[in-house]
Write a protein that holds these residues in place. Structure first.
Motif, mmCIF file in Angstrom:
data_model
loop_
_atom_site.group_PDB
_atom_site.id
_atom_site.type_symbol
_atom_site.label_atom_id
_atom_site.label_comp_id
_atom_site.label_asym_id
_atom_site.label_seq_id
_atom_site.Cartn_x
_atom_site.Cartn_y
_atom_site.Cartn_z
ATOM 1 N N VAL A 108 0.967 -1.441 0.564
ATOM 2 C CA VAL A 108 0.037 -0.124 -0.242
ATOM 3 C C VAL A 108 1.647 1.329 -0.263
ATOM 4 C CG1 VAL A 108 -1.618 1.245 1.652
ATOM 5 C CG2 VAL A 108 -1.484 -1.461 0.672
ATOM 6 N N ALA A 109 2.152 1.070 0.701
ATOM 7 C CA ALA A 109 2.874 2.535 0.456
ATOM 8 C C ALA A 109 3.633 2.246 -0.552
ATOM 9 C CB ALA A 109 4.006 2.239 1.754
ATOM 10 N N ARG A 110 4.133 1.462 -1.234
ATOM 11 C CA ARG A 110 4.025 1.904 -2.394
ATOM 12 C C ARG A 110 3.666 2.750 -3.553
ATOM 13 N NH1 ARG A 110 7.921 -1.166 -5.840
ATOM 14 N NH2 ARG A 110 7.300 -1.976 -7.843
ATOM 15 N N ALA A 111 2.604 1.684 -3.199
ATOM 16 C CA ALA A 111 1.590 1.975 -4.654
ATOM 17 C C ALA A 111 1.171 3.753 -3.953
ATOM 18 C CB ALA A 111 0.905 1.389 -4.698
ATOM 19 N N ALA A 112 1.322 4.698 -2.804
ATOM 20 C CA ALA A 112 1.357 5.529 -2.775
ATOM 21 C C ALA A 112 1.868 6.290 -2.480
ATOM 22 C CB ALA A 112 0.275 6.081 -0.897
ATOM 23 N N THR A 113 3.099 6.157 -3.016
ATOM 24 C CA THR A 113 4.416 6.828 -2.598
ATOM 25 C C THR A 113 5.279 6.746 -4.212
ATOM 26 O OG1 THR A 113 5.782 5.540 -1.885
ATOM 27 C CG2 THR A 113 4.612 6.945 -0.205
ATOM 28 N N ASP A 114 4.832 6.433 -5.204
ATOM 29 C CA ASP A 114 5.106 5.873 -6.517
ATOM 30 C C ASP A 114 6.813 5.110 -6.452
ATOM 31 O OD1 ASP A 114 2.328 6.336 -8.008
ATOM 32 O OD2 ASP A 114 3.370 8.969 -7.752
ATOM 33 N N GLU A 115 7.016 4.335 -5.418
ATOM 34 C CA GLU A 115 8.017 3.974 -5.028
ATOM 35 C C GLU A 115 8.825 2.824 -6.460
ATOM 36 O OE1 GLU A 115 11.200 1.944 -4.455
ATOM 37 O OE2 GLU A 115 9.520 0.650 -4.112
ATOM 38 N N SER A 116 9.588 2.941 -7.100
ATOM 39 C CA SER A 116 9.603 2.017 -8.137
ATOM 40 C C SER A 116 10.883 1.266 -8.657
ATOM 41 C CB SER A 116 10.361 3.181 -9.709
ATOM 42 O OG SER A 116 11.307 3.869 -9.077
ATOM 43 N N THR A 117 11.158 0.681 -7.444
ATOM 44 C CA THR A 117 11.879 0.069 -7.601
ATOM 45 C C THR A 117 11.357 -1.447 -7.761
ATOM 46 O OG1 THR A 117 13.381 0.393 -4.976
ATOM 47 C CG2 THR A 117 13.831 -2.276 -6.377
ATOM 48 N N PRO A 118 11.994 -2.368 -8.377
ATOM 49 C CA PRO A 118 11.562 -3.629 -9.621
ATOM 50 C C PRO A 118 10.733 -4.601 -7.919
ATOM 51 C CG PRO A 118 13.231 -3.098 -10.167
ATOM 52 C CD PRO A 118 13.556 -2.278 -9.885
ATOM 53 N N ARG A 119 9.492 -5.165 -8.271
ATOM 54 C CA ARG A 119 8.655 -5.592 -7.030
ATOM 55 C C ARG A 119 9.867 -7.391 -6.820
ATOM 56 N NH1 ARG A 119 4.528 -4.097 -10.882
ATOM 57 N NH2 ARG A 119 2.939 -2.706 -10.231
ATOM 58 N N LEU A 120 10.145 -8.369 -7.504
ATOM 59 C CA LEU A 120 11.132 -9.286 -7.193
ATOM 60 C C LEU A 120 11.601 -8.259 -6.476
ATOM 61 C CD1 LEU A 120 10.805 -11.527 -9.984
ATOM 62 C CD2 LEU A 120 9.977 -11.553 -7.965
ATOM 63 N N ALA A 121 13.131 -7.678 -6.632
ATOM 64 C CA ALA A 121 14.131 -6.955 -5.978
ATOM 65 C C ALA A 121 12.949 -6.539 -4.390
ATOM 66 C CB ALA A 121 14.438 -5.816 -7.096
ATOM 67 N N ALA A 122 12.318 -5.783 -4.063
ATOM 68 C CA ALA A 122 11.387 -5.067 -3.135
ATOM 69 C C ALA A 122 11.298 -6.362 -2.576
ATOM 70 C CB ALA A 122 10.427 -4.148 -3.443
ATOM 71 N N LEU A 123 9.965 -7.219 -2.747
ATOM 72 C CA LEU A 123 10.283 -8.836 -1.858
ATOM 73 C C LEU A 123 11.208 -9.484 -1.546
ATOM 74 C CD1 LEU A 123 7.682 -10.022 -1.331
ATOM 75 C CD2 LEU A 123 8.012 -11.767 -3.962
ATOM 76 N N GLY A 124 12.259 -9.631 -2.121
ATOM 77 C CA GLY A 124 13.849 -10.129 -2.061
ATOM 78 C C GLY A 124 14.325 -9.496 -0.573
ATOM 79 N N ALA A 125 14.743 -7.859 -1.267
ATOM 80 C CA ALA A 125 14.733 -6.909 0.201
ATOM 81 C C ALA A 125 14.230 -7.211 1.602
ATOM 82 C CB ALA A 125 14.810 -5.619 0.113
ATOM 83 N N LEU A 126 12.896 -7.880 1.683
ATOM 84 C CA LEU A 126 12.313 -7.819 2.701
ATOM 85 C C LEU A 126 12.298 -9.420 3.007
ATOM 86 C CD1 LEU A 126 9.051 -6.350 1.550
ATOM 87 C CD2 LEU A 126 10.588 -5.170 3.391
ATOM 88 N N LEU A 127 13.260 -10.346 2.664
ATOM 89 C CA LEU A 127 13.261 -12.186 3.018
ATOM 90 C C LEU A 127 14.123 -12.125 4.114
ATOM 91 C CD1 LEU A 127 11.949 -14.790 2.311
ATOM 92 C CD2 LEU A 127 13.884 -14.837 0.878
ATOM 93 N N PRO A 128 15.008 -11.555 4.121
ATOM 94 C CA PRO A 128 15.454 -11.571 5.540
ATOM 95 C C PRO A 128 15.474 -11.178 6.303
ATOM 96 C CG PRO A 128 17.261 -11.163 4.114
ATOM 97 C CD PRO A 128 15.931 -10.223 3.096
ATOM 98 N N ALA A 129 14.284 -9.668 6.515
ATOM 99 C CA ALA A 129 13.984 -9.533 7.768
ATOM 100 C C ALA A 129 12.948 -10.556 8.257
ATOM 101 C CB ALA A 129 12.626 -8.497 7.349
#
Length: 491
Positions: A108-129
């Protein structure tokens, strides 16, 4: 039926009186909360910053801070940082639920801020959490488990109930140390002797007293004399709903907790649901999982896992076959008739670890059986070959059962497959372990294997049969590796 053995008994006034004083639930290690917050903060912020920096996102630092704040907020709202929750669970599923909520919030925050990082890269960045949080919870769980074996971070419990029921609850709690309860006293209802050695803090009458405050005063006096934190009520015909309600009022008005044991043993909390029907508090017990998506996933995992296992381990199979043939005369594989799901017989495959005429010699060694039940076990069985001892110590002798898993007669995880002569002497309780497919590994293997008594083995099998889930299978397979390396009970 006896319970799984632990090194110490959990009853105040017995084993723990010779050690340090009981440390209460609020005395958990102080580093649990800072460790959890630090792990969640860094596990979310650092990977997001590195990925977004590599993707040349405009504000990687702000994105990293936002991800970390969102991850901590999700878990705070789910009460993961409450003192009561810290260190209590090493399960993966609750963390996955929290992580999926995080994904939704950040989407939701991504859609609201028009953040443009590739989806798979963004998802992969959250996996370590997710991974870091799981690792941190396992660490705190193991530390808390060890602490509770020394009577630290515990709740002092006063048990109330009829003598037989109260002693049953006390015996169950005292036999294990994987819970926070230490029984410091018992308040029996009615006449009857108590032989467990727990201090008797008073006695309630068999019938409800005419004065409504009679029970409440007795219970409160017992709580004060034993310095209890919690009153645990065991079920019984003399404890009516009205009687229990008045005791609950008095305890809650005094700021004390009340818990009621419903009489169910080894039923997973995931199968329990509290309902209200016309003002009545109802405890619903969900049936064991037998149909739906989870059994399908189990079958898929079994077949795929067995297929890949046979393919990857084929060089090891050749080496073991050669060692067995060179070590003693006879075939490399051993086939034995076993009983599978719903009593169906099948032929189980193993690497041969004994001399060729081992079955004939078994009758001659019957008096040397070290197991107290229907299984035959000897720590130094003379029928086992030199190579066989190594195979048993490393559990390599079980690998040919992958063929049974591939054919559908066995599963990767399940109860131990019994012999026909064992099943012939099963009672109604023991027959229930045949409701599911037997497994190559299970709770029996990761809890001590041959070191367990027959009752303990059956208890673990029934616990698996009634509380099975796909995630529990994954957990057992992960813990099997540690059990194989440890080798305890393998002979």
């Amino acid at each position: 039926m006896r319970h799984v053995r632990f090194p110490a008994q959990r009853v105040a006034g017995s084993a723990y009186e010779s050690h340090a004083p009981l440390r209460r639930l609020g005395d958990k290690a102080r580093w649990y909360l800072p460790a959890a917050l630090t792990a969640d903060l860094l596990g979310a912020a650092v990977p997001v910053f590195l990925v977004f920096e590599a993707a040349r996102q405009v504000r990687p630092l702000y994105c990293a801070a936002g991800a970390a704040l969102a991850w901590i907020s999700v878990q705070a709202l789910r009460r993961r940082y409450a003192n009561r929750a810290l260190g209590e669970s090493r399960g993966v599923l609750p963390v996955v639920h929290d992580w999926l909520i995080l994904i939704g919030v950040l989407a939701v925050a991504r859609a609201a801020t028009d953040e443009s990082t590739p989806r798979l890269a963004a998802l992969g960045a959250l996996l370590p959490a997710l991974l870091v949080t799981v690792a941190c919870r396992k660490l705190t769980y193991r530390h808390l488990f060890a602490a509770r074996r020394e009577a630290q971070a515990v709740s002092r419990v006063l048990v109330v109930g009829e003598p037989g029921a109260a002693e049953g609850v006390i015996a169950h709690l005292s036999a294990r140390t994987d819970h926070p309860y230490v029984v410091v006293g018992v308040l029996p209802v009615g006449d009857g002797e108590l032989t467990g050695g727990v201090p008797v803090a008073g006695r309630l009458g068999a019938d409800m007293p005419e004065a409504p405050s009679g029970d409440a005063d007795t219970v409160l006096g017992a709580v004060r004399s034993q310095h209890a934190d919690l009153v645990l009520v065991a079920p019984g015909v003399r404890i009516t709903g009205e009687r229990l309600r008045r005791v609950a009022w008095a305890l809650h008005d005094a700021g004390l907790e009340l818990a009621v044991f419903p009489g169910l043993v080894e039923v997973s909390v995931k199968r329990l649901e509290t309902l209200s029907a016309g003002g009545l508090a109802v405890l619903r017990v969900a049936p064991p999982v037998r149909r739906g998506l989870q059994p399908v996933l189990k079958s898929v995992l079994d077949r795929i896992g067995a297929g890949f296992g046979l393919l990857l381990l084929s060089p090891l199979f050749l080496g073991v076959v050669a060692a067995i043939r060179l070590g003693s005369r006879g075939p490399a594989f051993y086939r034995q008739r076993r009983i599978g799901r719903d009593g169906e017989p099948f032929v189980m495959w193993k690497f041969r670890t004994m001399v060729v005429d081992a079955d004939r010699l078994k009758a001659e060694l019957s008096e040397s059986n070290e197991n107290d039940g229907l299984m035959f076990k000897m720590r130094r069985d003379p029928r086992v070959t030199r190579v066989g001892r190594l195979l048993r110590r490393t559990s390599l002798d079980e690998l040919p059962q992958l063929f049974n898993v591939l054919s559908g007669h066995m599963s990767l995880v399940g109860p131990r497959p019994p012999l026909p002569e064992e099943v012939a002497r099963y009672d109604e309780v023991e027959l229930r372990r045949l409701v599911v497919r037997p497994g190559m590994t299970g709770l029996w293997q990761i809890s001590g294997r041959s070191d367990l008594s027959w009752d303990e083995t059956i208890q673990l099998d029934l616990q698996y049969v009634d509380n099975w889930s796909f995630t529990s299978d994954v957990d057992v397979m992960g813990r099997t590796f540690r059990a194989v390396v440890d080798g305890r009970g393998a002979y």
